[in-house]
Design a protein around this motif. Structure first.
Motif, PDB file in Angstrom:
ATOM      1  N   TYR A  42       1.141  -1.071  -0.309  1.00  0.00           N
ATOM      2  CA  TYR A  42      -0.191   0.266   0.066  1.00  0.00           C
ATOM      3  C   TYR A  42       0.913   1.176  -0.082  1.00  0.00           C
ATOM      4  CZ  TYR A  42      -4.449  -2.601   1.008  1.00  0.00           C
ATOM      5  OH  TYR A  42      -5.612  -3.201   0.525  1.00  0.00           O
ATOM      6  N   ALA A  47       0.542   5.157  -0.041  1.00  0.00           N
ATOM      7  CA  ALA A  47      -0.943   5.234   0.791  1.00  0.00           C
ATOM      8  C   ALA A  47      -0.605   6.403   1.637  1.00  0.00           C
ATOM      9  CB  ALA A  47      -1.617   4.101   1.419  1.00  0.00           C
ATOM     10  N   GLN A  51      -4.162   5.715   6.435  1.00  0.00           N
ATOM     11  CA  GLN A  51      -5.010   5.484   4.858  1.00  0.00           C
ATOM     12  C   GLN A  51      -4.442   3.650   5.063  1.00  0.00           C
ATOM     13  OE1 GLN A  51      -3.014   7.175   1.992  1.00  0.00           O
ATOM     14  NE2 GLN A  51      -5.173   8.210   1.265  1.00  0.00           N
ATOM     15  N   VAL A  52      -3.780   3.547   5.859  1.00  0.00           N
ATOM     16  CA  VAL A  52      -3.332   2.011   5.690  1.00  0.00           C
ATOM     17  C   VAL A  52      -5.126   1.046   6.481  1.00  0.00           C
ATOM     18  CG1 VAL A  52      -1.937  -0.010   6.279  1.00  0.00           C
ATOM     19  CG2 VAL A  52      -1.159   1.934   5.520  1.00  0.00           C
ATOM     20  N   LEU A  55      -7.598   0.475   4.310  1.00  0.00           N
ATOM     21  CA  LEU A  55      -7.906  -0.449   3.151  1.00  0.00           C
ATOM     22  C   LEU A  55      -7.731  -2.249   3.025  1.00  0.00           C
ATOM     23  CD1 LEU A  55      -4.739   1.711   1.099  1.00  0.00           C
ATOM     24  CD2 LEU A  55      -6.557   1.328   0.547  1.00  0.00           C
ATOM     25  N   PHE A  56      -7.431  -1.837   4.182  1.00  0.00           N
ATOM     26  CA  PHE A  56      -8.075  -3.732   4.655  1.00  0.00           C
ATOM     27  C   PHE A  56      -9.442  -4.278   5.096  1.00  0.00           C
ATOM     28  CE2 PHE A  56      -2.933  -3.530   5.833  1.00  0.00           C
ATOM     29  CZ  PHE A  56      -2.458  -4.988   5.243  1.00  0.00           C
ATOM     30  N   SER A 106      -0.446  -5.018  -9.525  1.00  0.00           N
ATOM     31  CA  SER A 106      -1.132  -3.696  -8.127  1.00  0.00           C
ATOM     32  C   SER A 106      -0.985  -2.890  -9.724  1.00  0.00           C
ATOM     33  CB  SER A 106      -1.985  -4.180  -7.491  1.00  0.00           C
ATOM     34  OG  SER A 106      -2.852  -5.043  -6.599  1.00  0.00           O
ATOM     35  N   LEU A 109      -4.316   1.932  -5.187  1.00  0.00           N
ATOM     36  CA  LEU A 109      -3.988   1.074  -4.124  1.00  0.00           C
ATOM     37  C   LEU A 109      -6.039   0.476  -4.595  1.00  0.00           C
ATOM     38  CD1 LEU A 109      -3.615   4.667  -1.714  1.00  0.00           C
ATOM     39  CD2 LEU A 109      -3.127   2.403  -2.150  1.00  0.00           C
ATOM     40  N   TRP A 110      -7.097   0.803  -5.179  1.00  0.00           N
ATOM     41  CA  TRP A 110      -8.077   0.294  -5.101  1.00  0.00           C
ATOM     42  C   TRP A 110      -7.825  -1.306  -5.490  1.00  0.00           C
ATOM     43  CZ3 TRP A 110      -9.900  -1.291  -9.749  1.00  0.00           C
ATOM     44  CH2 TRP A 110      -9.368  -1.602 -10.833  1.00  0.00           C
ATOM     45  N   ALA A 113      -6.755  -3.291  -3.333  1.00  0.00           N
ATOM     46  CA  ALA A 113      -7.731  -3.647  -1.774  1.00  0.00           C
ATOM     47  C   ALA A 113      -8.594  -4.208  -2.585  1.00  0.00           C
ATOM     48  CB  ALA A 113      -8.195  -2.001  -0.897  1.00  0.00           C
ATOM     49  N   TRP A 117      -9.630  -8.361  -0.662  1.00  0.00           N
ATOM     50  CA  TRP A 117     -10.991  -8.807  -0.416  1.00  0.00           C
ATOM     51  C   TRP A 117     -11.221  -9.360  -0.890  1.00  0.00           C
ATOM     52  CZ3 TRP A 117     -15.055  -9.014  -3.622  1.00  0.00           C
ATOM     53  CH2 TRP A 117     -16.351  -9.235  -4.071  1.00  0.00           C
ATOM     54  N   SER A 396      -9.995  -0.791  11.279  1.00  0.00           N
ATOM     55  CA  SER A 396      -9.922  -0.610  10.193  1.00  0.00           C
ATOM     56  C   SER A 396     -10.937   1.176  10.260  1.00  0.00           C
ATOM     57  CB  SER A 396     -10.448  -1.235   9.054  1.00  0.00           C
ATOM     58  OG  SER A 396      -9.400  -2.465   9.621  1.00  0.00           O
TER      59      SER A 396
END
Length: 455
Positions: A42, A47, A51-52, A55-56, A106, A109-110, A113, A117, A396
């Protein structure tokens, strides 16, 4: 009296218990790769530390729903070839392995993440039935042995996975730095290897371990498989949770934030606070992050080794006292990271964490032994995992604000706060869990992992 009390499963040999636990090696391989490297990924993608945690968030929110549902469904699944739990092992392993391959590619960031997920959802699908799998396969006298074997596999898988970025750099000379927006080569190849081991280990368990078919009496009690009935059963089980499970769940609720904060921030805290790195493009930062991952691998080795002696310690002290002491060891390990000036002292810190992790993976489940209805073990294991997922959701959602406004984005203070929460969990465990007097007398036979009898 439950059916499994009347119809006792045959005892398994040590080799058979190992075969049924190998899949956990692969699952943990995937978990530890993302735990040790997602904060770094991240930050490589731009990030900020505050923000970390957010993102989880998607992964635990989904896990909150997935775990009890998979537990309910796997309780009611039966296929003549694939069995009850193994279909979920395979589906979870296939999709998780694919996510691991794509993760280091990746570009935003999206995307990272989103892949996290997917990895968490299908990792839970693979992992959730494994806890019930132990109860399905083993007689009561070997159930705790099964959980201890899983702890050993978790320690072994975690140690190899966490060490991979360091090995890729120092043994195979792959680059450990990358420009902003890219993932270093040593992390990429670590994820490729992780995808292989995740799938291969689960496949080994699926091919070498058979499941017992459900008895006629069990099938009669599970005629309604509708979704609405599943929701009713989950809420009914939650409402009627046994008293002992309530207290052990509270211990879990305060234990796991300490672990999450370590996984969020430990490797980057080592890179910045111990090594003095500036950001993800700094070679010193990369060196520190790799070393942090290596010390995480070390604590997994400690977990593997400590699991060998944990049954005897629990025999002597009792389960709750053993677990409380182990949690205190982990708390001291996390808090003492702030006092490290020589990087090698981090190994001493992680020794305490490894001791705690071995106990976290087995003692809570051992303390639940005998208090859960056997025909609903899948549902209750899913509900029990609520108290792992809920702290991650809270961390989070709220910890980003705490990082910005209270901790000044100091990653090391976040790790220390996690240690403080682990102390609270230890106190609750010791003061409020009541153990039957019988426990100390039979624990040696229940937790022994040396016995080797054929079916």
């Amino acid at each position: 009296m439950s059916l499994k009390t009347v119809f006792e499963n045959p005892k398994l040999t040590l080799a058979q218990i190992i075969n049924m636990s190998v899949g956990f090696f692969g699952i943990q391989f995937g978990w530890d790769l993302q735990r040790a490297n997602m904060g770094r990924i991240y930050e490589n993608l731009g990030a900020n530390p505050d923000q970390v945690p957010l993102l989880f968030l998607a992964a635990p929110l989904t896990g909150l729903l997935v775990q009890p549902i998979i537990g309910y469904l796997s309780d009611r699944t039966w296929h003549p070839k694939w069995g009850r739990r193994r279909p979920y092992f395979m589906i979870g392993a296939i999709v998780s392995s694919i996510a691991l391959v794509f993760m280091p590619h990746s570009s935003a960031l999206w995307m990272a993440a989103g892949l996290l997920w997917i990895l968490d959802v299908f990792g839970n699908i693979a992992m959730e039935p494994f806890r019930a799998f132990v109860t399905d396969k083993l007689p009561d006298s070997q159930v705790n042995r099964g959980f201890i074997m899983q702890s050993m596999m978790i320690g072994l898988g975690g140690s190899v996975a966490s060490a991979l970025p360091w090995l890729m750099k120092n043994v195979f000379s792959l680059e450990n730095t990358a420009t902003q927006g890219n993932i270093p080569e040593n992390v990429k190849f670590s994820f490729y290897i992780g995808a292989f081991f995740f799938f291969a280990a689960v496949l080994w368990t699926v091919l070498t371990t058979k499941e017992y078919p459900p008895r006629e009496e069990e099938l009669k009690g599970q005629t309604d498989k509708g979704f609405s009935n599943g929701v009713k059963e989950i809420f009914s089980a939650l409402k009627n949770m046994p008293k002992r499970m309530q207290i052990v769940s509270l211990v879990q609720f305060f234990t796991w934030p300490g672990l999450f904060l370590m996984w969020f921030y430990y490797t980057t805290a080592v890179a910045v606070n111990v090594f003095g790195g500036k950001d993800a493009s700094d070679p010193i930062y990369a060196q520190g992050a790799d070393f942090g991952s290596l010390t995480l691998a070390y604590y997994s080795v400690i977990t593997f080794l400590f699991a060998l002696v944990l049954p005897k310690i629990a025999d002597a002290l009792g389960r709750k006292t053993t677990h409380a002491i182990c949690l205190l060891c982990g708390a001291i390990g996390l808090i003492s990271v702030a006092w490290v000036h020589d990087k090698n002292m981090l190994y001493l810190c992680m020794t305490g964490v490894g001791i705690a992790w071995a106990s976290i993976l087995s003692m809570p489940y051992a303390m639940l032994s005998g208090s859960l209805p056997k025909d609903k073990i899948g549902i209750y294991m899913g509900i029990f995992n609520f108290f792992i997922v809920l702290p991650e959701i809270i961390a989070s959602l709220g910890f980003g604000w705490l990082m910005r406004n209270v901790l000044n984005n100091d990653r090391l203070l976040a790790v220390q706060l996690g240690g403080g929460l682990m102390i609270l969990a230890a106190v609750i465990c010791y003061l409020f869990i009541r153990e039957p007097k019988k426990t100390d007398e039979v624990l040696a036979s229940e937790l022994s992992i040396e016995e080797n009898r054929s079916v």
